[in-house]
Design a protein around this motif. Structure first.
Motif, PDB file in Angstrom:
ATOM      1  N   ILE A 137       0.858  -1.192   0.000  1.00 13.91           N
ATOM      2  CA  ILE A 137       0.000   0.000   0.000  1.00 13.91           C
ATOM      3  C   ILE A 137       0.895   1.242   0.000  1.00 13.91           C
ATOM      4  CG2 ILE A 137      -1.745   1.294   1.283  1.00 13.91           C
ATOM      5  CD1 ILE A 137      -2.674  -1.364   2.474  1.00 13.91           C
ATOM      6  N   LEU A 138       0.668   2.122  -0.985  1.00 19.29           N
ATOM      7  CA  LEU A 138       1.444   3.356  -1.076  1.00 19.29           C
ATOM      8  C   LEU A 138       0.616   4.509  -0.512  1.00 19.29           C
ATOM      9  CD1 LEU A 138       3.941   4.914  -2.052  1.00 19.29           C
ATOM     10  CD2 LEU A 138       2.809   5.181  -4.279  1.00 19.29           C
ATOM     11  N   VAL A 139       1.180   5.183   0.486  1.00 19.88           N
ATOM     12  CA  VAL A 139       0.519   6.332   1.112  1.00 19.88           C
ATOM     13  C   VAL A 139       1.447   7.542   1.003  1.00 19.88           C
ATOM     14  CG1 VAL A 139      -0.476   7.261   3.235  1.00 19.88           C
ATOM     15  CG2 VAL A 139      -0.699   4.814   2.722  1.00 19.88           C
ATOM     16  N   THR A 140       0.858   8.667   0.599  1.00 15.47           N
ATOM     17  CA  THR A 140       1.656   9.891   0.466  1.00 15.47           C
ATOM     18  C   THR A 140       1.053  10.992   1.341  1.00 15.47           C
ATOM     19  OG1 THR A 140       0.345  10.558  -1.446  1.00 15.47           O
ATOM     20  CG2 THR A 140       2.391   9.366  -1.880  1.00 15.47           C
ATOM     21  N   GLY A 141       1.894  11.885   1.769  1.00 11.48           N
ATOM     22  CA  GLY A 141       1.436  12.995   2.602  1.00 11.48           C
ATOM     23  C   GLY A 141       2.391  14.160   2.546  1.00 11.48           C
ATOM     24  N   TYR A 142       2.079  15.180   3.327  1.00 10.05           N
ATOM     25  CA  TYR A 142       2.883  16.395   3.341  1.00 10.05           C
ATOM     26  C   TYR A 142       3.444  16.630   4.737  1.00 10.05           C
ATOM     27  CZ  TYR A 142       0.519  17.293  -1.066  1.00 10.05           C
ATOM     28  OH  TYR A 142       0.034  17.189  -2.347  1.00 10.05           O
ATOM     29  N   VAL A 143       4.649  17.125   4.769  1.00  5.55           N
ATOM     30  CA  VAL A 143       5.282  17.458   6.042  1.00  5.55           C
ATOM     31  C   VAL A 143       4.419  18.494   6.765  1.00  5.55           C
ATOM     32  CG1 VAL A 143       7.304  18.479   7.125  1.00  5.55           C
ATOM     33  CG2 VAL A 143       7.576  16.930   5.175  1.00  5.55           C
ATOM     34  N   GLY A 144       4.125  18.204   8.018  1.00  4.72           N
ATOM     35  CA  GLY A 144       3.268  19.081   8.792  1.00  4.72           C
ATOM     36  C   GLY A 144       1.805  18.677   8.766  1.00  4.72           C
ATOM     37  N   GLY A 145       1.435  17.781   7.868  1.00  7.84           N
ATOM     38  CA  GLY A 145       0.051  17.344   7.748  1.00  7.84           C
ATOM     39  C   GLY A 145      -0.188  16.009   8.431  1.00  7.84           C
ATOM     40  N   LYS A 146      -1.173  15.278   7.927  1.00 10.38           N
ATOM     41  CA  LYS A 146      -1.476  13.964   8.478  1.00 10.38           C
ATOM     42  C   LYS A 146      -1.910  13.038   7.338  1.00 10.38           C
ATOM     43  CE  LYS A 146      -6.296  15.070   9.608  1.00 10.38           C
ATOM     44  NZ  LYS A 146      -7.310  15.131  10.696  1.00 10.38           N
ATOM     45  N   VAL A 147      -1.820  11.723   7.582  1.00 13.63           N
ATOM     46  CA  VAL A 147      -2.219  10.718   6.591  1.00 13.63           C
ATOM     47  C   VAL A 147      -3.009   9.619   7.295  1.00 13.63           C
ATOM     48  CG1 VAL A 147      -0.304  11.130   5.015  1.00 13.63           C
ATOM     49  CG2 VAL A 147      -0.043   9.469   6.877  1.00 13.63           C
ATOM     50  N   ASN A 148      -3.798   8.914   6.514  1.00 15.17           N
ATOM     51  CA  ASN A 148      -4.518   7.735   6.990  1.00 15.17           C
ATOM     52  C   ASN A 148      -3.926   6.496   6.331  1.00 15.17           C
ATOM     53  OD1 ASN A 148      -6.381   9.158   8.605  1.00 15.17           O
ATOM     54  ND2 ASN A 148      -7.666   9.602   6.812  1.00 15.17           N
ATOM     55  N   VAL A 149      -3.492   5.568   7.167  1.00 17.69           N
ATOM     56  CA  VAL A 149      -2.967   4.279   6.667  1.00 17.69           C
ATOM     57  C   VAL A 149      -4.062   3.234   6.898  1.00 17.69           C
ATOM     58  CG1 VAL A 149      -1.181   2.539   6.927  1.00 17.69           C
ATOM     59  CG2 VAL A 149      -0.610   4.965   7.234  1.00 17.69           C
ATOM     60  N   SER A 150      -4.643   2.757   5.824  1.00 14.46           N
ATOM     61  CA  SER A 150      -5.763   1.812   5.912  1.00 14.46           C
ATOM     62  C   SER A 150      -5.361   0.449   5.345  1.00 14.46           C
ATOM     63  CB  SER A 150      -6.979   2.350   5.144  1.00 14.46           C
ATOM     64  OG  SER A 150      -7.438   3.551   5.714  1.00 14.46           O
ATOM     65  N   CYS A 151      -5.612  -0.599   6.127  1.00  7.60           N
ATOM     66  CA  CYS A 151      -5.279  -1.967   5.724  1.00  7.60           C
ATOM     67  C   CYS A 151      -6.518  -2.859   5.904  1.00  7.60           C
ATOM     68  CB  CYS A 151      -4.131  -2.522   6.561  1.00  7.60           C
ATOM     69  SG  CYS A 151      -2.618  -1.493   6.524  1.00  7.60           S
ATOM     70  N   THR A 152      -6.795  -3.681   4.935  1.00  9.31           N
ATOM     71  CA  THR A 152      -7.924  -4.621   5.032  1.00  9.31           C
ATOM     72  C   THR A 152      -7.433  -5.966   5.552  1.00  9.31           C
ATOM     73  OG1 THR A 152      -7.611  -5.304   2.724  1.00  9.31           O
ATOM     74  CG2 THR A 152      -9.156  -3.486   3.142  1.00  9.31           C
ATOM     75  N   TYR A 153      -8.361  -6.732   6.088  1.00  7.93           N
ATOM     76  CA  TYR A 153      -8.029  -8.079   6.567  1.00  7.93           C
ATOM     77  C   TYR A 153      -9.174  -9.020   6.207  1.00  7.93           C
ATOM     78  CZ  TYR A 153     -10.866  -6.308  10.473  1.00  7.93           C
ATOM     79  OH  TYR A 153     -11.866  -5.743  11.229  1.00  7.93           O
ATOM     80  N   GLY A 154      -8.906 -10.299   6.284  1.00  8.78           N
ATOM     81  CA  GLY A 154      -9.865 -11.312   5.849  1.00  8.78           C
ATOM     82  C   GLY A 154     -10.989 -11.567   6.847  1.00  8.78           C
ATOM     83  N   HIS A 155     -11.991 -12.277   6.320  1.00 10.20           N
ATOM     84  CA  HIS A 155     -13.144 -12.653   7.138  1.00 10.20           C
ATOM     85  C   HIS A 155     -12.697 -13.590   8.261  1.00 10.20           C
ATOM     86  CE1 HIS A 155     -17.272 -13.608   8.142  1.00 10.20           C
ATOM     87  NE2 HIS A 155     -16.985 -14.910   8.073  1.00 10.20           N
ATOM     88  N   GLY A 156     -13.265 -13.382   9.433  1.00 12.11           N
ATOM     89  CA  GLY A 156     -12.922 -14.204  10.584  1.00 12.11           C
ATOM     90  C   GLY A 156     -11.941 -13.576  11.532  1.00 12.11           C
TER      91      GLY A 156
END
Length: 432
Positions: free
Chosen positions: A25-44
Motif C-alpha cells: 500500500i502506497l501512502v503519500t502525505g505532506y510534512v506538517g500534515g497527516k495521513v490515513n494508513v488503511s489496511c484490510t483483513y480477511g473474514h474471521g
C-alpha cells in the motif's frame, strides 16, 4: 512474546514468507500534515487485535494497537463491518517517511500488510501564473491539466499549503457555484476555470489548483491574483472653503474628444451619483484641451468626498480621474476676535496717554506753587507797595480837586485792604 514475534517476523522477511493481506500500500502525505494508513483483513479476523509497526517491527517499532485506540500522534480505528484497520498519523515530519506494517495478531505467524509512506514539502509551486484585474470587475483563475486527468476530481483553494487545500477548497468540480465564485471544466482544452465576480482588493493572493490522485500526491499549480484599485487616468486632491466657489480640471484621453463628460460622487463607481444636475455644479469642455472644467458655486461642507470625472460610458479602466475634495468651514469667530482685540489695544493706549498728561500737569503745578514763607514775604512787600500807591493816588486826586473846584471830593476812606492788595500788578509794573 513480542521478541519471539519479532524474531519470526525478521526470519520471514529474510525468507520471503511474510503473508500479506494484499499488495504493498502506497501512502503519500505532506510534512506538517497527516495521513490515513488503511489496511484490510480477511473474514474471521474481526475480533483479533491489530497493530501498526515500522521498519522490522522490533520492541520499539510497534506504534499503536487497537486496544490503545489513541495516543499522541497516532489514532487507530477498526471498522469490523468493512474489515478495515485504519491508523491516522498526525504532525508528519520527514523522519516519518518509510516502510510500515499493518499486523493482525494470531496464534503462530501474524498477518502483515506492507505500507510505504512518502512525504513531500507542504508548499507549491516552482512556477506561478500571475493574473491581474481591477476592483468591481470579474477575474478568471485558469488551471491547466494533462489529458489523463480529464475525469479526475478537481478543486481550487486559497493559500500555499497543499496539505490543507482540499479541506479548504473554495470550489470543486462537484460543487460548481459558491456565491461570487463559479467553476467550469473545459475538458476539450484541458483547463478548468474559477471565475470570481465583483472583485475586491481583499481577493488578491495565491490560489492553488488541485487534481486529486487518491493514494498519491495531488497535482497542483499556482496562480497569483492581483486586484488593483479601480481607477482612473489620474488621482488628485483639491480643497476649498465653504461659501466660496471652486474650479478644478478633469483630464480625459484624446480619443474621447467627442464623448460626453460627466461628474459623479461616491466612494466607488458602483455607488457613484451624478451631481451635475445640481445648479451649483457646472461641467465645461472647451473642445481644444484634453480636460474639462468642473465649477462648483458656493461650496458646502457636505460637498467634501470622492468624485469621479468620466469620459467613457463603459467605465473602462484608466479613463477616469479620481478627485478627493476637502472643504474647510469658515471660522467667523476668528474674524470677530481681531477687531475686538484692536479696540482694546486702542483704549489702553488712550488711557495711558491721558494718565501721562495728568501726571505732567501736576508736575508743572507743583513747580509753579510758591512756598509758604515766600508767600508771607511777598504779601508784606505788596502791602507796603500798595500803601505807596495809595499815597500817590491821594496826592494826585488832591491836585485834580484843586484843578476842578466844582468836582466832588474823593472819598479816601472807602479804600479797603483788598483794593490795596489788588494793586499788586500795577505797583510792579511801575517799578519796572
Amino acid at each position: 512474546m513480542w521478541r519471539l514475534r519479532n524474531l519470526l517476523f525478521t526470519l520471514c522477511i529474510a525468507l520471503g514468507c511474510v503473508t500479506s493481506a494484499g499488495g504493498v500500500i502506497l501512502v503519500t502525505g505532506y510534512v506538517g500534515g497527516k495521513v490515513n494508513v488503511s489496511c484490510t483483513y480477511g473474514h474471521g479476523y474481526e475480533s483479533y487485535e491489530k497493530y501498526l509497526c515500522k521498519d522490522v517491527c522490533g520492541d520499539n517499532d510497534v506504534l499503536i494497537t487497537t486496544s490503545q485506540q489513541k495516543i499522541p500522534k497516532y489514532s487507530a480505528c477498526d471498522d469490523k463491518k468493512a474489515r478495515t484497520f485504519t491508523v491516522t498519523v498526525s504532525d508528519l515530519t520527514s523522519e516519518d517517511a518509510g516502510k510500515y506494517w499493518c499486523g493482525v495478531t494470531r496464534t503462530g505467524q501474524d498477518i502483515y500488510t506492507e505500507v510505504k509512506l512518502k512525504l513531500a514539502p507542504d508548499s507549491c509551486c516552482n512556477t506561478v501564473t500571475i493574473i491581474q484585474s481591477y476592483e468591481g470587475y470579474s477575474g478568471d483563475i485558469i488551471c491547466s491539466y494533462e489529458p489523463r486527468y480529464q475525469n479526475y476530481f478537481k478543486y481550487i483553494c486559497r493559500g500555499k499549503r497543499s496539505s490543507t487545500c482540499l479541506q479548504q477548497a473554495l470550489i470543486t468540480s462537484d460543487n460548481k457555484q459558491n456565491g461570487r465564485i463559479k467553476f467550469n471544466d473545459d475538458k476539450r482544452s484541458g483547463k478548468f476555470t474559477m471565475t470570481i465576480t465583483s472583485l475586491a482588493q481583499s481577493d488578491s493572493g495565491t490560489y492553488l489548483c488541485g487534481v486529486q490522485k487518491n493514494s498519491v500526491l495531488d497535482v497542483f499549480s499556482a496562480v497569483e491574483l492581483n486586484v488593483k484599485e479601480w481607477c482612473c487616468v489620474k488621482s488628485k486632491t483639491t480643497s476649498g472653503t465653504a461659501g466660496y466657489p471652486l474650479t478644478f480640471q478633469c483630464p480625459y484621453p484624446s480619443q474621447h474628444h467627442d464623448n460626453s463628460k460627466f461628474l459623479c460622487k461616491g466612494d466607488h463607481r458602483n455607488n457613484c451619483t451624478n451631481v451635475t444636475s445640481q445648479s451649483r455644479f457646472t461641467v465645461q469642455d472647451d473642445g481644444f484641451s484634453h480636460f474639462f472644467l468642473v465649477m462648483i458655486a458656493e461650496l458646502e461642507t457636505a460637498d467634501a468626498g470622492t468624485y469621479w470625472c468620466g469620459s467613457d460610458s463603459q467605465w473602462r479602466v484608466e479613463n477616469y480621474t479620481k478627485v478627493e475634495l476637502s472643504v474647510e468651514a469658515v471660522h467667523y469667530a476668528v474674524y470677530a476676535v481681531v477687531p475686538v482685540v484692536l479696540l482694546i489695544c486702542v483704549l489702553v493706549i488712550i488711557y495711558k496717554y491721558k494718565c501721562y498728561n495728568v501726571r505732567e500737569t501736576e508736575a508743572v503745578m507743583n513747580r509753579n506753587t510758591p512756598k509758604a514763607e515766600d508767600v508771607v514775604d511777598a504779601e508784606e512787600g505788596e502791602i507796603y507797595g500798595n500803601q505807596e500807591f495809595v499815597v500817590t493816588f491821594k496826592q494826585q486826586s488832591a491836585l485834580n480837586h484843586f484843578d476842578d473846584p466844582g468836582g466832588d471830593e474823593p472819598d479816601y476812606k472807602n479804600f479797603t485792604t483788598e483794593e490795596l492788595y489788588s494793586n499788586e500788578n500795577y505797583h510792579k509794573a511801575n517799578k519796572r
